[in-house]
Design a protein around this motif. Structure first.
Motif, PDB file in Angstrom:
ATOM      1  N   LEU A 217       0.836  -1.200   0.000  1.00 52.16           N
ATOM      2  CA  LEU A 217       0.000   0.000   0.000  1.00 52.16           C
ATOM      3  C   LEU A 217       0.875   1.255   0.000  1.00 52.16           C
ATOM      4  CD1 LEU A 217      -2.872   1.249   0.283  1.00 52.16           C
ATOM      5  CD2 LEU A 217      -2.595   1.047   2.755  1.00 52.16           C
ATOM      6  N   LEU A 218       1.922   1.249   0.806  1.00 52.53           N
ATOM      7  CA  LEU A 218       2.847   2.378   0.832  1.00 52.53           C
ATOM      8  C   LEU A 218       3.547   2.543  -0.511  1.00 52.53           C
ATOM      9  CD1 LEU A 218       4.405   1.664   4.332  1.00 52.53           C
ATOM     10  CD2 LEU A 218       2.760   3.465   3.787  1.00 52.53           C
ATOM     11  N   THR A 219       3.993   1.422  -1.079  1.00 53.48           N
ATOM     12  CA  THR A 219       4.655   1.474  -2.382  1.00 53.48           C
ATOM     13  C   THR A 219       3.742   2.089  -3.428  1.00 53.48           C
ATOM     14  OG1 THR A 219       6.016  -0.456  -1.885  1.00 53.48           O
ATOM     15  CG2 THR A 219       5.687   0.083  -4.208  1.00 53.48           C
ATOM     16  N   ARG A 220       2.484   1.683  -3.425  1.00 55.71           N
ATOM     17  CA  ARG A 220       1.521   2.214  -4.400  1.00 55.71           C
ATOM     18  C   ARG A 220       1.335   3.717  -4.230  1.00 55.71           C
ATOM     19  NH1 ARG A 220      -0.277   2.491  -9.329  1.00 55.71           N
ATOM     20  NH2 ARG A 220      -2.512   2.891  -9.519  1.00 55.71           N
ATOM     21  N   ALA A 221       1.218   4.179  -3.001  1.00 48.58           N
ATOM     22  CA  ALA A 221       1.014   5.605  -2.752  1.00 48.58           C
ATOM     23  C   ALA A 221       2.177   6.419  -3.301  1.00 48.58           C
ATOM     24  CB  ALA A 221       0.842   5.858  -1.254  1.00 48.58           C
ATOM     25  N   PHE A 222       3.404   5.968  -3.050  1.00 48.67           N
ATOM     26  CA  PHE A 222       4.559   6.733  -3.495  1.00 48.67           C
ATOM     27  C   PHE A 222       4.824   6.571  -4.984  1.00 48.67           C
ATOM     28  CE2 PHE A 222       5.064   7.295   0.956  1.00 48.67           C
ATOM     29  CZ  PHE A 222       5.778   8.478   1.087  1.00 48.67           C
ATOM     30  N   ASP A 223       4.418   5.457  -5.570  1.00 44.51           N
ATOM     31  CA  ASP A 223       4.503   5.317  -7.023  1.00 44.51           C
ATOM     32  C   ASP A 223       3.593   6.343  -7.709  1.00 44.51           C
ATOM     33  OD1 ASP A 223       6.347   3.280  -6.902  1.00 44.51           O
ATOM     34  OD2 ASP A 223       4.906   1.673  -7.329  1.00 44.51           O
ATOM     35  N   LEU A 224       2.415   6.546  -7.147  1.00 46.20           N
ATOM     36  CA  LEU A 224       1.484   7.527  -7.716  1.00 46.20           C
ATOM     37  C   LEU A 224       2.041   8.943  -7.594  1.00 46.20           C
ATOM     38  CD1 LEU A 224      -1.837   6.025  -6.329  1.00 46.20           C
ATOM     39  CD2 LEU A 224      -1.159   6.134  -8.738  1.00 46.20           C
ATOM     40  N   LEU A 225       2.680   9.234  -6.478  1.00 47.24           N
ATOM     41  CA  LEU A 225       3.287  10.550  -6.320  1.00 47.24           C
ATOM     42  C   LEU A 225       4.439  10.738  -7.301  1.00 47.24           C
ATOM     43  CD1 LEU A 225       3.252  10.760  -2.427  1.00 47.24           C
ATOM     44  CD2 LEU A 225       1.992  12.263  -3.983  1.00 47.24           C
ATOM     45  N   ALA A 226       5.248   9.711  -7.476  1.00 47.06           N
ATOM     46  CA  ALA A 226       6.358   9.802  -8.421  1.00 47.06           C
ATOM     47  C   ALA A 226       5.842  10.052  -9.839  1.00 47.06           C
ATOM     48  CB  ALA A 226       7.201   8.537  -8.369  1.00 47.06           C
ATOM     49  N   ALA A 227       4.753   9.383 -10.197  1.00 50.11           N
ATOM     50  CA  ALA A 227       4.184   9.545 -11.535  1.00 50.11           C
ATOM     51  C   ALA A 227       3.663  10.966 -11.754  1.00 50.11           C
ATOM     52  CB  ALA A 227       3.057   8.534 -11.752  1.00 50.11           C
TER      53      ALA A 227
ATOM     54  N   ARG B 195      12.971   2.435   5.534  1.00 49.20           N
ATOM     55  CA  ARG B 195      11.855   2.279   4.592  1.00 49.20           C
ATOM     56  C   ARG B 195      11.257   3.639   4.241  1.00 49.20           C
ATOM     57  NH1 ARG B 195       9.920   0.733   0.204  1.00 49.20           N
ATOM     58  NH2 ARG B 195       7.786  -0.064   0.145  1.00 49.20           N
ATOM     59  N   LEU B 196      11.105   4.490   5.228  1.00 48.18           N
ATOM     60  CA  LEU B 196      10.597   5.838   4.984  1.00 48.18           C
ATOM     61  C   LEU B 196      11.505   6.580   4.008  1.00 48.18           C
ATOM     62  CD1 LEU B 196       8.804   8.312   5.607  1.00 48.18           C
ATOM     63  CD2 LEU B 196      10.231   8.704   7.636  1.00 48.18           C
ATOM     64  N   ALA B 197      12.794   6.525   4.235  1.00 48.43           N
ATOM     65  CA  ALA B 197      13.740   7.221   3.375  1.00 48.43           C
ATOM     66  C   ALA B 197      13.679   6.695   1.946  1.00 48.43           C
ATOM     67  CB  ALA B 197      15.158   7.084   3.931  1.00 48.43           C
ATOM     68  N   ALA B 198      13.552   5.386   1.797  1.00 45.98           N
ATOM     69  CA  ALA B 198      13.487   4.800   0.458  1.00 45.98           C
ATOM     70  C   ALA B 198      12.227   5.237  -0.278  1.00 45.98           C
ATOM     71  CB  ALA B 198      13.547   3.276   0.557  1.00 45.98           C
ATOM     72  N   LEU B 199      11.105   5.268   0.417  1.00 45.94           N
ATOM     73  CA  LEU B 199       9.857   5.705  -0.207  1.00 45.94           C
ATOM     74  C   LEU B 199       9.963   7.145  -0.685  1.00 45.94           C
ATOM     75  CD1 LEU B 199       7.375   4.164   2.377  1.00 45.94           C
ATOM     76  CD2 LEU B 199       7.515   3.506  -0.038  1.00 45.94           C
ATOM     77  N   VAL B 200      10.490   8.009   0.159  1.00 46.92           N
ATOM     78  CA  VAL B 200      10.575   9.433  -0.165  1.00 46.92           C
ATOM     79  C   VAL B 200      11.549   9.676  -1.312  1.00 46.92           C
ATOM     80  CG1 VAL B 200      11.294  11.682   0.720  1.00 46.92           C
ATOM     81  CG2 VAL B 200       9.894  10.171   2.139  1.00 46.92           C
ATOM     82  N   SER B 201      12.707   9.059  -1.262  1.00 46.72           N
ATOM     83  CA  SER B 201      13.710   9.302  -2.294  1.00 46.72           C
ATOM     84  C   SER B 201      13.249   8.793  -3.656  1.00 46.72           C
ATOM     85  CB  SER B 201      15.036   8.658  -1.908  1.00 46.72           C
ATOM     86  OG  SER B 201      14.901   7.251  -1.774  1.00 46.72           O
ATOM     87  N   GLY B 202      12.355   7.797  -3.665  1.00 42.61           N
ATOM     88  CA  GLY B 202      11.858   7.263  -4.922  1.00 42.61           C
ATOM     89  C   GLY B 202      10.984   8.211  -5.711  1.00 42.61           C
TER      90      GLY B 202
ATOM     91  N   ASP C 191      16.559  11.984  11.205  1.00 44.63           N
ATOM     92  CA  ASP C 191      17.861  11.694  10.606  1.00 44.63           C
ATOM     93  C   ASP C 191      17.692  11.010   9.245  1.00 44.63           C
ATOM     94  OD1 ASP C 191      19.110  12.788  12.791  1.00 44.63           O
ATOM     95  OD2 ASP C 191      19.631  10.864  13.719  1.00 44.63           O
ATOM     96  N   ALA C 192      16.747  10.088   9.166  1.00 42.62           N
ATOM     97  CA  ALA C 192      16.515   9.388   7.903  1.00 42.62           C
ATOM     98  C   ALA C 192      16.025  10.347   6.824  1.00 42.62           C
ATOM     99  CB  ALA C 192      15.511   8.255   8.106  1.00 42.62           C
ATOM    100  N   LEU C 193      15.132  11.249   7.198  1.00 45.99           N
ATOM    101  CA  LEU C 193      14.617  12.224   6.234  1.00 45.99           C
ATOM    102  C   LEU C 193      15.713  13.196   5.810  1.00 45.99           C
ATOM    103  CD1 LEU C 193      11.121  12.899   7.851  1.00 45.99           C
ATOM    104  CD2 LEU C 193      11.564  11.730   5.681  1.00 45.99           C
ATOM    105  N   HIS C 194      16.477  13.679   6.770  1.00 46.87           N
ATOM    106  CA  HIS C 194      17.600  14.562   6.426  1.00 46.87           C
ATOM    107  C   HIS C 194      18.566  13.861   5.477  1.00 46.87           C
ATOM    108  CE1 HIS C 194      16.479  17.837   8.995  1.00 46.87           C
ATOM    109  NE2 HIS C 194      16.627  17.165  10.117  1.00 46.87           N
ATOM    110  N   GLY C 195      18.749  12.561   5.683  1.00 45.61           N
ATOM    111  CA  GLY C 195      19.705  11.812   4.880  1.00 45.61           C
ATOM    112  C   GLY C 195      19.350  11.726   3.412  1.00 45.61           C
ATOM    113  N   VAL C 196      18.062  11.909   3.073  1.00 47.50           N
ATOM    114  CA  VAL C 196      17.652  11.906   1.661  1.00 47.50           C
ATOM    115  C   VAL C 196      17.219  13.304   1.218  1.00 47.50           C
ATOM    116  CG1 VAL C 196      17.074   9.462   1.518  1.00 47.50           C
ATOM    117  CG2 VAL C 196      15.340  11.073   2.332  1.00 47.50           C
ATOM    118  N   GLY C 197      17.702  14.315   1.938  1.00 50.79           N
ATOM    119  CA  GLY C 197      17.522  15.691   1.490  1.00 50.79           C
ATOM    120  C   GLY C 197      16.223  16.355   1.855  1.00 50.79           C
TER     121      GLY C 197
END
Length: 284
Positions: free
Chosen positions: A75-85, A109-116, A140-146
């Motif tokens: 479900l999380l993957t789908r949400a962030f895929d839609l945002l990326a699109a 996992r949060l950082a990976a979703l956001v950076s995608g 820290d994780a969020l800062h790490g992906v900008g």
């Protein structure tokens, strides 16, 4: 473990029980097995809130991920895929990134979703569930992906969006929101946009000349009646503005997302997960 207020003994007991009851993340797997379990709605809004000299601005907004034992990872993957699109100029994160404790695994996992998503700019505020745990792990994780984590702070946009600033408030319920401090950080902007985890920030923003407020927290009731009529919604202004688009008394637009994930109840009913894609354009 965090600085959030109103973490009661009752809340601590409930979470201790849930950690044991939900071991192995079986509720998330059960939710994922339901028909259309990974469906996420994209709510598109087009708002003429910019001045005639500003270029159009696209904002993607997602809130209430609740990475944890009750939210399917797909479900999380789908949400962030839609945002990326949607290719937003700004990715805005509305808080409540985890349910129960913030672990290193959840933070990764949060950082990976956001950076995608690949947005040129990403900003975030914290929610009550974040402030009730070790929120530094998430920050820290969020800062790490900008990602710029805005705690009563602001970030000014540059380039063709010069003159626009995004203000981020601390959580209105469990944090320490300070609108004056946030506005000072946005000094010089002629268009102010605000992110708050909860609609309960509305009275704090009443005289701030903010044109758009993005919020989550409510889950749209999480469990609602047909027609998306919520049964229980947290917060005074959450009950008034449980989801959707609202015009505030000062003329600002409030957009409230139902968010994506789950907390105690590992399924949604008539309150489907959503993400927002908001196109801001010049006034006619």
């Amino acid at each position: 473990m965090g600085r959030g207020a109103f973490y009661s003994n009752r809340r601590a007991l409930v979470e201790a029980v849930l950690r044991r009851a939900y071991v192995g993340d079986w509720p998330a797997r059960a939710w994922a097995a339901l028909p259309r379990a990974t469906d996420v709605r994209v709510r598109h809004e087009r708002l003429p809130l910019l001045g005639p000299t500003h270029a159009p601005l696209r904002i993607g907004f997602v809130s209430d991920l609740h990475i944890g034992p009750t939210t399917p990872d797909a479900l999380l993957t789908r949400a962030f895929d839609l945002l990326a699109a949607a290719k937003p100029d700004v990715l805005a994160l509305g808080g409540d990134y985890v349910f129960l404790e913030a672990t290193e695994a959840k933070a990764r996992r949060l950082a990976a979703l956001v950076s995608g998503v690949g947005a040129p700019l990403a900003v975030a505020v914290l929610g009550n569930h974040d402030l009730w745990t070790d929120h530094s792990v998430l920050e820290d994780a969020l800062h790490g992906v900008g990602v710029r984590v805005l705690v009563n702070d602001a970030v000014a946009l540059g380039g063709e969006h010069r003159g626009v600033a995004v203000v981020g408030l601390d959580d209105p319920w469990t944090g320490a929101p300070d609108i004056e401090r946030a506005l000072r950080a946005a000094d010089g902007a002629d268009v102010l946009l605000a992110i708050s985890h909860s609609p309960d920030a509305v009275p704090l923003l009443a005289h701030a000349s903010v044109r758009l407020v993005l919020a989550g927290h409510t889950h749209g009731g999480h469990v609602a009646l047909p027609g998306s009529r919520p049964l229980v919604v947290p917060g005074t202004h959450g009950r008034r503005y449980p989801h959707g688009r609202h015009r505030l008394p000062d003329g600002a637009v409030l957009l409230v997302s139902r968010g994506v994930g789950g907390i105690e109840v590992p399924v949604r009913l008539f309150a489907p997960p959503d993400v927002l894609v908001v196109d801001l354009v010049g006034s006619p």
